[in-house]
Design a protein around this motif. Structure first.
Motif, PDB file in Angstrom:
ATOM      1  N   GLU A 121     -12.142   0.911  -0.252  1.00  0.00           N
ATOM      2  CA  GLU A 121     -11.601  -0.236  -0.984  1.00  0.00           C
ATOM      3  C   GLU A 121     -10.467  -0.894  -0.217  1.00  0.00           C
ATOM      4  OE1 GLU A 121     -12.226   2.702  -2.173  1.00  0.00           O
ATOM      5  OE2 GLU A 121     -13.431   2.524  -3.990  1.00  0.00           O
ATOM      6  N   THR A 122      -9.588  -0.058   0.376  1.00  0.00           N
ATOM      7  CA  THR A 122      -8.440  -0.628   1.083  1.00  0.00           C
ATOM      8  C   THR A 122      -8.900  -1.394   2.320  1.00  0.00           C
ATOM      9  OG1 THR A 122      -7.315   1.379   0.370  1.00  0.00           O
ATOM     10  CG2 THR A 122      -6.071  -0.081   1.777  1.00  0.00           C
ATOM     11  N   THR A 123      -9.954  -0.888   2.958  1.00  0.00           N
ATOM     12  CA  THR A 123     -10.491  -1.576   4.128  1.00  0.00           C
ATOM     13  C   THR A 123     -10.962  -2.979   3.742  1.00  0.00           C
ATOM     14  OG1 THR A 123     -11.194   0.551   4.986  1.00  0.00           O
ATOM     15  CG2 THR A 123     -12.191  -1.385   6.005  1.00  0.00           C
ATOM     16  N   LEU A 176       6.030  -1.306   8.260  1.00  0.00           N
ATOM     17  CA  LEU A 176       5.327  -0.027   8.265  1.00  0.00           C
ATOM     18  C   LEU A 176       6.354   1.083   8.040  1.00  0.00           C
ATOM     19  CD1 LEU A 176       3.046  -0.555  11.427  1.00  0.00           C
ATOM     20  CD2 LEU A 176       2.424  -0.950   9.038  1.00  0.00           C
ATOM     21  N   GLU A 177       6.251   1.747   6.895  1.00  0.00           N
ATOM     22  CA  GLU A 177       7.133   2.886   6.605  1.00  0.00           C
ATOM     23  C   GLU A 177       6.301   4.135   6.872  1.00  0.00           C
ATOM     24  OE1 GLU A 177      10.269   2.921   5.814  1.00  0.00           O
ATOM     25  OE2 GLU A 177      10.727   0.916   5.111  1.00  0.00           O
ATOM     26  N   LEU A 178       6.500   4.762   8.034  1.00  0.00           N
ATOM     27  CA  LEU A 178       5.614   5.858   8.455  1.00  0.00           C
ATOM     28  C   LEU A 178       6.351   7.199   8.436  1.00  0.00           C
ATOM     29  CD1 LEU A 178       3.967   3.866  11.400  1.00  0.00           C
ATOM     30  CD2 LEU A 178       3.302   3.894   8.991  1.00  0.00           C
ATOM     31  N   GLY A 179       5.763   8.177   9.082  1.00  0.00           N
ATOM     32  CA  GLY A 179       6.373   9.514   9.026  1.00  0.00           C
ATOM     33  C   GLY A 179       6.625  10.067  10.414  1.00  0.00           C
ATOM     34  N   SER A 198       0.886   7.258   6.786  1.00  0.00           N
ATOM     35  CA  SER A 198       0.925   7.992   8.054  1.00  0.00           C
ATOM     36  C   SER A 198       0.825   7.041   9.254  1.00  0.00           C
ATOM     37  CB  SER A 198      -0.248   8.973   8.081  1.00  0.00           C
ATOM     38  OG  SER A 198      -1.453   8.254   7.930  1.00  0.00           O
ATOM     39  N   PRO A 199       1.327   7.449  10.421  1.00  0.00           N
ATOM     40  CA  PRO A 199       1.247   6.583  11.608  1.00  0.00           C
ATOM     41  C   PRO A 199      -0.190   6.171  11.980  1.00  0.00           C
ATOM     42  CG  PRO A 199       2.875   8.304  11.955  1.00  0.00           C
ATOM     43  CD  PRO A 199       2.173   8.626  10.657  1.00  0.00           C
ATOM     44  N   PRO A 200      -1.203   7.064  11.906  1.00  0.00           N
ATOM     45  CA  PRO A 200      -2.545   6.590  12.270  1.00  0.00           C
ATOM     46  C   PRO A 200      -3.052   5.477  11.347  1.00  0.00           C
ATOM     47  CG  PRO A 200      -2.481   8.993  12.187  1.00  0.00           C
ATOM     48  CD  PRO A 200      -1.179   8.522  11.651  1.00  0.00           C
ATOM     49  N   ILE A 215       0.873  -1.192   0.000  1.00  0.00           N
ATOM     50  CA  ILE A 215       0.000   0.000   0.000  1.00  0.00           C
ATOM     51  C   ILE A 215       0.905   1.235   0.000  1.00  0.00           C
ATOM     52  CG2 ILE A 215      -1.812   1.257   1.243  1.00  0.00           C
ATOM     53  CD1 ILE A 215      -2.610  -1.361   2.593  1.00  0.00           C
ATOM     54  N   ALA A 216       0.644   2.154  -0.928  1.00  0.00           N
ATOM     55  CA  ALA A 216       1.568   3.289  -1.097  1.00  0.00           C
ATOM     56  C   ALA A 216       0.867   4.637  -0.907  1.00  0.00           C
ATOM     57  CB  ALA A 216       2.183   3.219  -2.493  1.00  0.00           C
ATOM     58  N   PRO A 217       1.639   5.663  -0.534  1.00  0.00           N
ATOM     59  CA  PRO A 217       1.086   7.025  -0.401  1.00  0.00           C
ATOM     60  C   PRO A 217       1.271   7.822  -1.696  1.00  0.00           C
ATOM     61  CG  PRO A 217       3.258   6.977   0.534  1.00  0.00           C
ATOM     62  CD  PRO A 217       3.051   5.639  -0.116  1.00  0.00           C
TER      63      PRO A 217
HETATM   64  P1  NAD Z   1      -2.057   7.837   4.366  1.00  0.00           P
HETATM   65  O1  NAD Z   1      -1.677   7.028   5.558  1.00  0.00           O
HETATM   66  O2  NAD Z   1      -3.231   8.744   4.475  1.00  0.00           O
HETATM   67  O3  NAD Z   1      -2.371   6.882   3.110  1.00  0.00           O
HETATM   68  C1  NAD Z   1      -1.476   5.881   2.672  1.00  0.00           C
HETATM   69  C2  NAD Z   1      -2.253   4.778   1.959  1.00  0.00           C
HETATM   70  O4  NAD Z   1      -3.187   4.187   2.856  1.00  0.00           O
HETATM   71  C3  NAD Z   1      -3.048   5.235   0.745  1.00  0.00           C
HETATM   72  O5  NAD Z   1      -2.900   4.273  -0.282  1.00  0.00           O
HETATM   73  C4  NAD Z   1      -4.471   5.274   1.249  1.00  0.00           C
HETATM   74  O6  NAD Z   1      -5.407   4.965   0.250  1.00  0.00           O
HETATM   75  C5  NAD Z   1      -4.495   4.207   2.315  1.00  0.00           C
HETATM   76  N1  NAD Z   1      -5.415   4.525   3.417  1.00  0.00           N
HETATM   77  C6  NAD Z   1      -5.722   5.746   3.925  1.00  0.00           C
HETATM   78  N2  NAD Z   1      -6.569   5.638   4.957  1.00  0.00           N
HETATM   79  C7  NAD Z   1      -6.820   4.326   5.120  1.00  0.00           C
HETATM   80  C8  NAD Z   1      -7.618   3.558   6.040  1.00  0.00           C
HETATM   81  N3  NAD Z   1      -8.340   4.151   6.977  1.00  0.00           N
HETATM   82  N4  NAD Z   1      -7.624   2.215   5.912  1.00  0.00           N
HETATM   83  C9  NAD Z   1      -6.891   1.611   4.966  1.00  0.00           C
HETATM   84  N5  NAD Z   1      -6.126   2.276   4.081  1.00  0.00           N
HETATM   85  C10 NAD Z   1      -6.082   3.610   4.147  1.00  0.00           C
HETATM   86  O7  NAD Z   1      -0.737   8.623   3.970  1.00  0.00           O
HETATM   87  P2  NAD Z   1      -0.551   9.698   2.816  1.00  0.00           P
HETATM   88  O8  NAD Z   1      -1.263  10.956   3.192  1.00  0.00           O
HETATM   89  O9  NAD Z   1      -0.842   9.087   1.501  1.00  0.00           O
HETATM   90  O10 NAD Z   1       1.045   9.921   2.884  1.00  0.00           O
HETATM   91  C11 NAD Z   1       1.635  10.786   3.796  1.00  0.00           C
HETATM   92  C12 NAD Z   1       2.269  10.045   4.943  1.00  0.00           C
HETATM   93  O11 NAD Z   1       3.109   9.008   4.475  1.00  0.00           O
HETATM   94  C13 NAD Z   1       3.172  10.939   5.780  1.00  0.00           C
HETATM   95  O12 NAD Z   1       2.986  10.661   7.147  1.00  0.00           O
HETATM   96  C14 NAD Z   1       4.575  10.529   5.342  1.00  0.00           C
HETATM   97  O13 NAD Z   1       5.591  10.785   6.273  1.00  0.00           O
HETATM   98  C15 NAD Z   1       4.389   9.082   5.108  1.00  0.00           C
HETATM   99  N6  NAD Z   1       5.420   8.563   4.233  1.00  0.00           N
HETATM  100  C16 NAD Z   1       6.351   7.709   4.732  1.00  0.00           C
HETATM  101  C17 NAD Z   1       7.371   7.231   3.911  1.00  0.00           C
HETATM  102  C18 NAD Z   1       8.410   6.277   4.418  1.00  0.00           C
HETATM  103  O14 NAD Z   1       9.127   5.714   3.614  1.00  0.00           O
HETATM  104  N7  NAD Z   1       8.531   6.073   5.717  1.00  0.00           N
HETATM  105  C19 NAD Z   1       7.417   7.640   2.582  1.00  0.00           C
HETATM  106  C20 NAD Z   1       6.456   8.517   2.116  1.00  0.00           C
HETATM  107  C21 NAD Z   1       5.445   8.975   2.942  1.00  0.00           C
END
Ligand code: NAD
Length: 469
Positions: free
Chosen positions: A188-190, A225-228, A205-207, A127-129
């Motif tokens: 969809e992801t859920t 988990l690659e978070l921020g 994101s962490p949440p 799953i990617a951002p």
């Molecule tokens: P996000 O967590 O909102 O979304 C990431 C992915 O999760 C998306 O594909 C989205 O569709 C899916 N998603 C969102 N909410 C969901 C839910 N409730 N249930 C299931 N899936 C869900 O993050 P974002 O806004 O796309 O990206 C920004 C964050 O990502 C920042 O915190 C940033 O630091 C982090 N990030 C981390 C890295 C790393 O390598 N550590 C790289 C890039 C971004």
């Protein structure tokens, strides 16, 4: 399999058959057939990924420009070249990484073979951002394919043009029985996450990381988990201010600040702040000219929601550089804030935009205490012409990665593990670390059928004498 949820369409009724069930079982059947195991197969799929990058280069540059106003140079570097580096490193080393690793044996096992087999997990979900919408699914995909898995990729729905490009073009390059793209957002992801996967690799994101880990726990599925988080950048009193300003401004304003390892805030003394402000102003002017809005090299904020969030953060402290915004273009000028306090809104969340607050500290110890009083970040940065100072910050803090006297550059080396710790993530990837992440390290012992006399002491009836004691 594309018809089975490949377009991400969902009926929304939680009690109905899961819309991705068919797709996941199709991929599982392919994995069980052993198709993805031979090295030649993995290499062919990896080379096809390289062709995708070559053939679709122009479309990738256009899609990321449309989604994020990404400068072509930045897109080529971060979305294409870094992915190609990863492919190159993996193709060059795969035969070596795949080899069984022989391990030490006891005296009684000298005739046996003991080794670690790098087994694929099975069906993997990535799953990617949206911030590096090609790089952040493709680099983990390289590792997952290299390790012999079948994979479902779920790009971000926020970077819409890139999502469409990936969903339409990528399947033409990969074996459709083993690799699929699923599109969509939270709903969809859920539903996707209700299925049993053998490994989940999440970047975001962490949440949402917590949501993904909770869903994975139901099936005891391992996760990366690659978070921020907020990456601190300490600038000591002894350093070349011009170079620091250029390296910090580049790291903060690259991709309009939407980088997970961007320096999130500066920690320095009031004296250093006075020297840094003109140097940062000059660096911004050198990079983007007197009006960054007109620069082809400065990006835009990805969505209205993110723009509103960032504009509200401009209310923290006082604007020393920049501060201009344009809602219609989702433009926020490269901005530096001063007089920022630890409890200000901008110090409570990851900024993820082109705003750099400066927090005043009186010395290095105070900077280190400040860093350690907060969640553990994805990166810590320290600038000093005194190597001892850089080493002190390295030794006395904890973070996913570290870079002394520069920003972002540690991510470019496939020989370094990339990943977070604590609130910034779990697990690592890049290069061999990706291959290992997506491989189960299976401990194997193969014994000969003879020499039964050597086994006699372990069989009942037990007796100390059989061991010669
Ligand atoms: P996000 O967590 O909102 O979304 C990431 C992915 O999760 C998306 O594909 C989205 O569709 C899916 N998603 C969102 N909410 C969901 C839910 N409730 N249930 C299931 N899936 C869900 O993050 P974002 O806004 O796309 O990206 C920004 C964050 O990502 C920042 O915190 C940033 O630091 C982090 N990030 C981390 C890295 C790393 O390598 N550590 C790289 C890039 C971004």
């Amino acid at each position: 399999p594309e018809g089975d949820g490949g377009n991400g369409s969902v009926d929304g009724d939680a009690t109905s058959r899961n819309p991705f069930e068919g797709l996941v079982s199709h991929l599982r059947a392919s994995w069980l057939s052993g198709k993805t195991r031979p090295m030649e197969y993995r290499m062919a799929q990896l080379k096809a990924l390289g062709h995708f990058l070559d053939d679709k280069k122009q479309q990738i540059l256009e899609a990321t420009a449309s989604d994020l106003g990404k400068a072509p140079f930045e897109a080529e570097l971060s979305e294409i070249l870094l992915c190609k580096n990863e492919l190159h490193e993996t193709l060059n080393n795969l035969s070596c990484w795949m080899k069984d690793e022989q391990v030490d044996r006891t005296l009684a096992m000298q005739l046996d073979s003991a080794f670690i087999r790098k087994d694929p997990y099975g069906v993997v979900l990535i799953i990617a951002p949206w911030n590096y919408p090609i790089h952040l699914f493709l680099v983990p995909l390289v590792g997952a394919i290299a390790a012999g898995n079948c994979v479902i990729v779920k790009p971000s729905e926020v970077s819409k043009k890139t999502e469409r490009l990936v969903a339409e073009a990528l399947p033409d390059y990969l074996d459709k029985d083993c690799f699929a793209v699923v599109t969509g957002g939270v709903q969809e992801t859920t539903r996707l996450l209700e299925n049993k996967f053998d490994y989940i690799f999440f970047t975001g994101s962490p949440p949402v990381g917590r949501v993904v880990m909770t869903a994975a726990a139901k099936h005891l599925t391992p996760v990366t988990l690659e978070l921020g988080g907020k990456n601190p950048c300490y600038v000591s009193d002894t350093c070349d201010v011009t170079n620091v300003a250029r390296r910090v401004a580049w790291g903060r304003f690259f991709n309009a600040g939407q980088t997970c390892i961007a320096p999130d805030y500066l920690l320095c003394t009031i004296e250093m702040q006075e020297k840094l402000l003109p140097a940062l102003r000059k660096a911004i002017d050198d990079f983007y000219g007197p009006n960054p809005r007109e620069s082809p090299d400065f990006g835009r904020i990805v969505s209205d929601k993110q723009f509103q969030r960032l504009r509200a953060l401009l209310g923290s402290g006082r604007v020393a550089i920049g501060g201009q915004t344009d809602e219609a273009e989702r433009y926020i000028a490269p901005t530096v804030l001063v007089d920022v306090q630890p409890l200000d809104p901008i110090m409570q969340e990851e900024i993820f935009g082109p705003i750099l607050p400066i927090m005043i500290i009186t010395n290095m110890d105070e900077a280190i205490d400040f860093i350690n009083s907060r969640e553990r970040p994805l990166a810590v940065y320290a600038f000093s012409s005194d190597d001892k100072v850089v080493n002190q910050v390295l030794e006395r803090t904890s973070s996913g990665g570290f870079c002394g006297n520069d920003t972002l550059m540690h991510v470019t080396l496939p020989s370094l593990p990339f990943g977070g710790i604590g609130n910034s993530g779990l697990g690592t990837h890049h290069g061999k670390f990706s291959f290992d992440t997506f491989s189960h390290h299976r401990g194997c012992l193969k014994r000969g059928m003879g020499w039964e006399c050597l086994n006699a002491p372990r069989y009942p009836p037990y007796s100390q004498q059989k061991f010669g004691v």
